[in-house]
Design a protein around this motif. Structure first.
Motif, PDB file in Angstrom:
ATOM      1  N   TRP A 135       1.668   1.609  21.227  1.00  0.00           N
ATOM      2  CA  TRP A 135       1.327   0.520  20.302  1.00  0.00           C
ATOM      3  C   TRP A 135       0.371   0.985  19.213  1.00  0.00           C
ATOM      4  O   TRP A 135      -0.409   0.205  18.689  1.00  0.00           O
ATOM      5  CB  TRP A 135       0.782  -0.710  21.049  1.00  0.00           C
ATOM      6  N   ARG A 136       0.455   2.290  18.885  1.00  0.00           N
ATOM      7  CA  ARG A 136      -0.300   2.803  17.730  1.00  0.00           C
ATOM      8  C   ARG A 136       0.543   2.660  16.480  1.00  0.00           C
ATOM      9  O   ARG A 136       1.774   2.673  16.535  1.00  0.00           O
ATOM     10  CB  ARG A 136      -0.654   4.271  17.945  1.00  0.00           C
ATOM     11  N   GLN A 137      -0.155   2.538  15.336  1.00  0.00           N
ATOM     12  CA  GLN A 137       0.574   2.520  14.064  1.00  0.00           C
ATOM     13  C   GLN A 137       0.997   3.941  13.739  1.00  0.00           C
ATOM     14  O   GLN A 137       0.167   4.850  13.680  1.00  0.00           O
ATOM     15  CB  GLN A 137      -0.335   1.965  12.971  1.00  0.00           C
ATOM     16  N   LEU A 138       2.300   4.161  13.564  1.00  0.00           N
ATOM     17  CA  LEU A 138       2.819   5.511  13.346  1.00  0.00           C
ATOM     18  C   LEU A 138       2.795   5.902  11.877  1.00  0.00           C
ATOM     19  O   LEU A 138       2.485   7.038  11.533  1.00  0.00           O
ATOM     20  CB  LEU A 138       4.270   5.596  13.830  1.00  0.00           C
ATOM     21  N   GLN A 139       3.152   4.946  11.008  1.00  0.00           N
ATOM     22  CA  GLN A 139       3.426   5.332   9.636  1.00  0.00           C
ATOM     23  C   GLN A 139       3.390   4.123   8.712  1.00  0.00           C
ATOM     24  O   GLN A 139       3.628   2.989   9.133  1.00  0.00           O
ATOM     25  CB  GLN A 139       4.846   5.919   9.576  1.00  0.00           C
ATOM     26  N   VAL A 140       3.092   4.380   7.432  1.00  0.00           N
ATOM     27  CA  VAL A 140       3.216   3.365   6.378  1.00  0.00           C
ATOM     28  C   VAL A 140       4.309   3.848   5.444  1.00  0.00           C
ATOM     29  O   VAL A 140       4.266   4.988   4.978  1.00  0.00           O
ATOM     30  CB  VAL A 140       1.882   3.215   5.613  1.00  0.00           C
ATOM     31  N   LEU A 141       5.309   2.997   5.186  1.00  0.00           N
ATOM     32  CA  LEU A 141       6.431   3.400   4.326  1.00  0.00           C
ATOM     33  C   LEU A 141       6.365   2.615   3.016  1.00  0.00           C
ATOM     34  O   LEU A 141       6.814   1.474   2.953  1.00  0.00           O
ATOM     35  CB  LEU A 141       7.770   3.124   5.026  1.00  0.00           C
ATOM     36  N   PRO A 142       5.806   3.216   1.939  1.00  0.00           N
ATOM     37  CA  PRO A 142       5.717   2.499   0.669  1.00  0.00           C
ATOM     38  C   PRO A 142       6.968   2.746  -0.175  1.00  0.00           C
ATOM     39  O   PRO A 142       7.439   3.871  -0.280  1.00  0.00           O
ATOM     40  CB  PRO A 142       4.487   3.126   0.011  1.00  0.00           C
ATOM     41  N   CYS A 143       7.535   1.680  -0.754  1.00  0.00           N
ATOM     42  CA  CYS A 143       8.667   1.841  -1.658  1.00  0.00           C
ATOM     43  C   CYS A 143       8.826   0.605  -2.521  1.00  0.00           C
ATOM     44  O   CYS A 143       8.964   0.693  -3.729  1.00  0.00           O
ATOM     45  CB  CYS A 143       9.956   2.103  -0.873  1.00  0.00           C
ATOM     46  N   HIS A 144       8.772  -0.575  -1.864  1.00  0.00           N
ATOM     47  CA  HIS A 144       9.061  -1.820  -2.588  1.00  0.00           C
ATOM     48  C   HIS A 144       7.816  -2.362  -3.298  1.00  0.00           C
ATOM     49  O   HIS A 144       6.692  -1.973  -2.979  1.00  0.00           O
ATOM     50  CB  HIS A 144       9.626  -2.854  -1.612  1.00  0.00           C
ATOM     51  N   THR A 145       8.048  -3.277  -4.237  1.00  0.00           N
ATOM     52  CA  THR A 145       6.934  -3.849  -5.007  1.00  0.00           C
ATOM     53  C   THR A 145       6.670  -5.305  -4.636  1.00  0.00           C
ATOM     54  O   THR A 145       5.634  -5.846  -4.989  1.00  0.00           O
ATOM     55  CB  THR A 145       7.236  -3.770  -6.513  1.00  0.00           C
ATOM     56  N   LEU A 146       7.641  -5.955  -3.949  1.00  0.00           N
ATOM     57  CA  LEU A 146       7.456  -7.344  -3.513  1.00  0.00           C
ATOM     58  C   LEU A 146       7.852  -7.451  -2.038  1.00  0.00           C
ATOM     59  O   LEU A 146       8.333  -6.483  -1.449  1.00  0.00           O
ATOM     60  CB  LEU A 146       8.316  -8.283  -4.363  1.00  0.00           C
ATOM     61  N   THR A 147       7.693  -8.659  -1.459  1.00  0.00           N
ATOM     62  CA  THR A 147       7.957  -8.882  -0.030  1.00  0.00           C
ATOM     63  C   THR A 147       9.258  -8.243   0.445  1.00  0.00           C
ATOM     64  O   THR A 147      10.315  -8.455  -0.159  1.00  0.00           O
ATOM     65  CB  THR A 147       8.043 -10.396   0.249  1.00  0.00           C
TER      66      THR A 147
END
Length: 838
Positions: A602-614
């Motif tokens: 239950w650890r946070q593995l990764q942040v995936l940034p790509c989109h600009t809105l919800t």
């Protein structure tokens, strides 16, 4: 042909949160308003047999038009917040259609009643929040004429009731309102005359109902002063109106009124029969036991049912001998933190009573045939009382979990009783009752799920031992197999919510043993004085009633996940049950990133940034190698799982492909997405009414450096309305075509077949079925999910002990697939679809 393609298997829906919204017919069918529809529920079959869709806003009042001979009804009246009144009529095949619409109110209709008058015309009375009561005459020509309009200035009438005066065909109308009086009106010679006002209540009158007994009428009225009054109306012969006062007899004061009709005058007297005090809170509903045939004539039993906000129903009847009205039976619950009952109804034979509560739930009690005067809770349908936002099947396809804006998570499963071979669906657990509106959920394995609400936290829940045992009992699976599959050694018994908390605390076996304190022994801790375990383990052989669902079927929360900055919006988990992806509401790119969590630590593995809105929805490919996300910014992104290395054994993802503003094709928000069962294609659906299949998505192209060209593989399908939900069927159709279900904003669900590589363009799509008006939702479809296996849940494992003809039944069952839908109209529906009929 189209009718046979989709059949409704189950509708989970509850009653609207208004009085007057439930009516029990003499034919045994219970009609109640649920969101914008009227549901017809059969308490014997324990399922909704039909939905009447005609209102465009909430239904507030439902009333069967009872026949004078107590035969099953052919008409039903409903009134709604769309200011309309609809009269429904039964057809030859038993289906109901909209017969007449009464337009004229300028505010929501809150109460209605109807009776048959001469030559099968129907007289309808309706009260609305425009401070008027109207009388309508509906005749066979499908016309409604407004006969009279009563205006009450700034007052409101809460309930209306119609009946014919004894010995005549003159209608009399009773209205109860916020001036604490009951007003009586008589319709004679085409005029509506005010007969009298009955005073006595000290607060708003909430319900009025007439009963006709041997040449006299009884009127019950109930009020927010917690009291019920019963009034008697009888005809006076011309002689006894001026009879001498005999002071030796104590008599109730009588009020007299006169009715002139066709040069004939009749006099009627009204007196107070009794005042019933027994409730401790507002009394919202009163209901007389329906008349029964005895010795060839209709007999009205003197038995009155009342329902109150104190969460109890009382049956009142006159005592034999003295005639004094007493409380015969009281059912309901004491304590708890829920509000009470809005109304009550009784079955035609008086053996079952029903109340509907503030949270929409129906509460049914049945007369115990073995013990005189005993009543026991009965099995009844339930559902969400606000928009359903998301749902998911368990991996084995044995039950459904749904979450909604009513702040609950509910679990529905098929139940097959020992006596009947029929399978009915019921809610058997309410794993989460929250303080925030629920938005999304994802199953991780058989008995674990993650849910997200209008808070920034994700919560993880695991089934307790008590649920697993009861699920085994009800679904007929082996308890041992289930307990081994979910590592039962450290499972808690159940869960309870602390008085001021949002988190469900686990309750273990040790917490259930009452501590035997010696007299005078001191408490070691302050908390010992206040035992907080409200949970009691249940041993269920049938689906539990509402009060058990509220208190004893919670699942313990095992983890909270922090990381998002805004309200949760969507969740997805992969087929290997190792990763959960989550996204929240976002108006900036920094908040629109997808977060990945490991289900083991239950650890946070990764942040995936790509989109600009919800990010509006996400889906992992069937082989768990790719993650697809679609967004309000009208683009999609595809993420690929990296090969594990010794440095990072945990799964990490990297951007694989995405659309830019110029290659997006969709011109509005993309609402939904899904993968084909073979993982070669994915589909997107949008508010611009377009559905597009993209691909190919094979990962074995050899060169991992060059990004693949993923482009539309289908012609653009225009579905004619905003496509809010989409799902690929897990089973391929004949000649390798794919079956898709598309849910629309108007509430319809359409089935399409897509054949890849068809020429010419546009021939690759064919519509092979859609829900008809009565099957469709009345508001937007929020989520569609196919059952992960073929066959119908609850049917496949029916054969035991080497019974014959199993082969044909198994083959028959494999031609069926099931589709579950969740909608903003508060309902969860399950459809059976026959692949052969496609």
């Amino acid at each position: 042909m189209a009718a046979a393609v989709i059949e409704t298997c189950h509708v989970a829906c509850c009653a609207n949160r208004t009085p007057n919204v439930v009516s029990w017919g003499r034919g045994g069918t219970i009609a109640y308003g649920t969101c914008n529809s009227v549901a017809l529920y059969d308490p014997e079959e324990r399922r909704v047999v039909a939905l009447l869709n005609g209102h465009t806003s909430r239904v507030n009042a439902v009333q069967w038009v009872h026949r004078e001979d107590s035969a099953p009804e052919g008409h039903l009246v409903s009134g709604g917040s769309d200011n309309r009144l609809i009269l429904w009529e039964a057809q030859q095949d038993g289906k109901f259609i909209q017969s007449v619409e009464c337009k004229g109110h300028t505010g929501p209709v809150c109460a209605a009643d109807a009776i048959y008058v001469e030559d099968s015309k129907i007289l309808v009375a309706s009260s609305a929040s425009d401070s008027t009561v109207k009388l309508w005459l509906c005749c066979d020509a499908k016309q409604a004429e407004c006969l009279h309009n009563l205006s009450f200035g700034s007052g409101f009438m809460m309930d209306v009731s119609l009946v014919l005066l004894p010995g005549s065909r003159v209608p009399i109308l009773a209205c109860g309102g916020d001036d604490s009086r009951v007003h009586l009106y008589v319709q004679a010679d085409g005029q509506l005359q005010r007969a009298m006002s009955l005073q006595g209540h000290e607060d708003w009158v909430r319900g009025v109902e007439w009963a006709s007994t041997g040449g006299e009428l009884l009127l019950a009225s109930c009020s927010q002063d917690s009291l019920i009054r019963v009034w008697r109306l009888c005809a006076k012969s011309g002689t006894d109106t001026h009879a001498e006062d005999n002071h030796s007899i104590i008599k109730m004061k009588e009020d007299i009124f006169e009715v002139k009709e066709r040069d004939k005058s009749s006099v009627y007297a009204v007196s107070l029969e009794t005042v019933l005090a027994g409730h401790e809170n507002w009394v919202y509903g009163v209901h007389w036991q329906p008349p029964l045939y005895q010795g060839g004539e209709l007999q009205q039993r003197l038995c009155l049912l009342s329902a109150s906000m104190d969460k109890t129903m009382i049956l009142w009847a006159p005592e034999e001998g003295s005639g004094v009205w007493i409380e015969k039976v009281r059912v309901g619950e004491v304590g708890g933190n829920t509000l009470g009952f809005y109304g009550c109804q009784m079955s035609a034979d008086g053996s079952m009573i029903l109340a509907h509560a503030f949270h929409g739930a129906l509460h049914l009690w049945c007369k115990d045939l073995d013990k005189e005067g005993e009543w026991r809770p009965g099995v009844v349908i339930s559902g969400h009382f606000n928009a359903v936002q998301d749902l998911s099947w368990d991996p084995e396809g044995e039950f459904i979990l749904s979450v909604g804006s009513d702040q609950t998570t509910r679990l529905f499963t098929p139940w097959r009783t020992q006596e009947s071979k029929k399978v009915t669906w019921h809610e058997i657990s309410r794993p989460q009752i929250h303080g925030y509106d629920m938005q999304c959920l994802a199953m991780i394995g058989r008995f674990q799920f993650v849910s997200g609400a209008d808070e920034k936290v994700l919560r993880v829940f695991q089934a307790p031992r008590n649920f697993v045992e009861n699920f085994a009992n009800i679904s007929g699976t082996s308890k041992e197999t289930l307990l081994t599959s979910c590592d039962s050694a450290d499972l808690p018994e159940g869960a309870s919510t602390p008085a001021l908390g949002l988190s469900n605390k686990a309750v273990f076996q040790g917490d259930l043993v009452p501590k035997n304190k010696e007299e005078g022994e001191q408490f070691n801790r302050v908390s010992d004085q206040y035992q907080e375990s409200y949970f009691h383990p249940l041993n269920l052989t049938e689906p539990p009633p509402e009060d058990h669902l509220l208190q004893n079927t919670l699942w313990p929360e095992v983890q909270k996940l922090y990381g998002h900055g805004f309200e949760m919006f969507c969740l997805a988990s992969d087929s290997s049950r190792t990763v959960v992806a989550s996204a929240c509401k976002a108006s900036k790119a920094e908040h629109a990133a997808v977060l990945l969590w490991s289900t083991t630590t239950w650890r946070q593995l990764q942040v995936l940034p790509c989109h600009t809105l919800t990010v509006t929805q996400m889906a992992f490919s069937p082989d768990a190698q790719l993650l697809l996300a679609v967004s309000r910014d009208r683009t999609w992104s595809l993420w690929r799982r990296n090969l594990p290395t010794p440095e990072s054994p945990e799964p990490l993802f990297s951007l694989y492909a995405h659309t830019e503003k110029d290659t997006a094709i969709h011109s509005r928000i993309i609402w939904s997405c899904d993968w084909s069962p073979d993982g070669k294609f994915f589909v997107t659906s949008s508010r611009d009414k377009k559905v597009i299949v993209w691909g190919p998505c094979s990962l074995d192209s050899g060169d991992p450096v060059l990004p693949p060209e993923i482009k539309p593989c289908s012609s653009i399908l225009d579905v004619g309305d905003s496509a809010t939900a989409i799902a690929f069927c897990p089973v391929l159709c004949s000649n390798d075509s794919y079956l898709l279900a598309v849910g629309l904003e108007c509430g319809r669900i359409r089935l399409y077949r897509w054949s890849p590589g068809s020429e010419p363009a546009g021939d690759d799509w064919s519509c092979c079925g859609e829900t008809d008006t009565s099957q469709s939702h009345t508001l937007a479809v929020k989520r569609l999910r196919w059952r992960p296996k073929t066959g119908r849940a609850g049917r496949g494992n029916g054969k035991k002990d080497g019974q014959g003809d199993g082969e044909s039944e198994i083959e028959e069952e494999s031609s069926w697939v099931q589709l579950a839908s969740a909608s903003a109209d508060h309902s969860v529906k399950i459809f059976n679809i026959n692949k052969r009929a496609l």
